[in-house]
Design a protein around this motif. Sequence first.
Motif, PDB file in Angstrom:
ATOM      1  N   LEU A  97     -11.932 -39.334  -4.752  1.00 21.86           N
ATOM      2  CA  LEU A  97     -12.100 -40.514  -3.900  1.00 21.86           C
ATOM      3  C   LEU A  97     -10.779 -40.741  -3.188  1.00 21.86           C
ATOM      4  O   LEU A  97      -9.754 -40.169  -3.578  1.00 21.86           O
ATOM      5  N   SER A  98     -10.775 -41.609  -2.175  1.00 14.81           N
ATOM      6  CA  SER A  98      -9.503 -41.960  -1.529  1.00 14.81           C
ATOM      7  C   SER A  98      -8.583 -42.529  -2.616  1.00 14.81           C
ATOM      8  O   SER A  98      -9.045 -43.037  -3.639  1.00 14.81           O
ATOM      9  N   ASP A  99      -7.262 -42.440  -2.397  1.00 20.58           N
ATOM     10  CA  ASP A  99      -6.332 -42.896  -3.427  1.00 20.58           C
ATOM     11  C   ASP A  99      -6.548 -44.381  -3.763  1.00 20.58           C
ATOM     12  O   ASP A  99      -6.417 -44.784  -4.908  1.00 20.58           O
ATOM     13  N   ALA A 100      -6.900 -45.190  -2.742  1.00 21.43           N
ATOM     14  CA  ALA A 100      -7.182 -46.600  -2.997  1.00 21.43           C
ATOM     15  C   ALA A 100      -8.528 -46.758  -3.716  1.00 21.43           C
ATOM     16  O   ALA A 100      -8.659 -47.580  -4.638  1.00 21.43           O
ATOM     17  N   GLY A 101      -9.514 -45.953  -3.314  1.00 19.90           N
ATOM     18  CA  GLY A 101     -10.838 -46.001  -3.944  1.00 19.90           C
ATOM     19  C   GLY A 101     -10.772 -45.659  -5.426  1.00 19.90           C
ATOM     20  O   GLY A 101     -11.533 -46.187  -6.248  1.00 19.90           O
ATOM     21  N   GLN A 102      -9.855 -44.769  -5.796  1.00 19.17           N
ATOM     22  CA  GLN A 102      -9.704 -44.371  -7.209  1.00 19.17           C
ATOM     23  C   GLN A 102      -9.347 -45.573  -8.084  1.00 19.17           C
ATOM     24  O   GLN A 102      -9.743 -45.637  -9.244  1.00 19.17           O
TER      25      GLN A 102
END
Length: 347
Positions: A97-102
């Motif tokens: 996932l995107s680093d923020a989504g993680q």
Amino acid sequence: MAEMNFGGVIETVVTSKEFSLEKAHEVLKNETIAVIGYGIQGPGQACNLRDNGFNVIVGQREGKTYEKCLKDGWVPGKTLFPIEEACKKGTIICMLLSDAGQIAVWPKIKPYLTAGKTLYYSHGFAINWQDRTGVVPPSDIDVIMVAPKGSGTSLRTMFCEGRGLNCSYAVYQDASGNAEEKTIAFGIGIGAGYLFKTTFQREATSDLTGERGSLMGAIEGLFEAQYDVLRAHGHSPSEAFNETVEELTQSLMPLFGEKGMDWMYANCSTTAQRGALDWAPRFREAIKPVMEWLYLSVKTGNEAQIAIDKNSQPDYRDKLNKELEDMRNKEMWQAGVTVRTLRPENN
Ligand SMILES: NC(=O)c1ccc[n+]([C@@H]2O[C@H](COP(=O)([O-])OP(=O)(O)OC[C@H]3O[C@@H](n4cnc5c(N)ncnc54)[C@H](O)[C@@H]3O)[C@@H](O)[C@H]2O)c1
Ligand SMILES: CC(C)(O)[C@@H](O)C(=O)O
Ligand SMILES: [Mg+2]
Ligand SMILES: [Mg+2]
């Protein structure tokens, strides 16, 4: 593993010569690889692993990206699942996932990281800045990383062309005693050209520096500065674009990509060589303080925090798209649209 001399420094690299695809199959034969997220790296890695004969499933929430999963041949209920179900079925959970989504999905995923499983990353972000991300994995799982040094799009196209993209790899936590072998096997599986060893900390800081620096941020800044100066002094858009971007990508970059900067210089006029040799150190000295500022901003976690804060907003994608649109609409890149139509292959 081969010891190689990189400009006088000996480093260890792994290629498919030392670690074959057959060996990778042997190491990962009992694993179900769950690729979570299907943005840019997700498709590249999942499709390469599938084509290389590994047991892969994808975890993706419904929406536009889910349609892409279907188009790529992932089958709901068989190889395509909601994120939590894929995490339950997988033995290697790949956080793509995107680093923020993680960060957002971490509390939902954590319960499925049971003893003996592996948590896989393609970036050092979540672990290196865990004081900001809150990602603290349980101690009885392996935590590993293979970070492709290029876009997931290139990882896939180069794989389809029979070439590999170089990747770094690291082990953060080795609960099984076999984490490094598993990591290298995974790298071979996703289509790495060669693998070089790093740590989560070094990958995270070098990657964020590189993309903000010479790979993306600095290069756009350099182009804009030169184009604006040429335009301000009366040069036409086509002339300014050709002297700033087109000649670089079409003629000179392939030369130094192939045989180094001195080779590119040697293939230009002595007038050009004299001037470029004089001006390179001036640019280096002018830019170095900004590079130091950038590295410090990355190392202290400031850049990670900005990425987390901005990319966690519900409308982050719309805002990024708007900024890309503004870039696309700049005179320089619009001049580029016309210049590209004039390339011989487009005529
Ligand atoms: N883009 C690249 O080519 C590249 C290269 C090397 C390493 N990496 C690393 O690989 C990882 C994946 O990056 P990427 O660029 O492919 O990702 P991306 O930014 O394209 O991620 C998009 C994916 O994340 C999902 N997602 C985002 N927020 C979510 C949320 N809150 N809940 C559920 N799903 C959510 C989207 O649906 C999509 O599947 C990152 O750690 C990144 O740093 C990326
Ligand atoms: C492709 C890049 C820039 O190397 C990667 O680091 C990313 O974040 O997309
Ligand atoms: Mg990056
Ligand atoms: Mg990168």
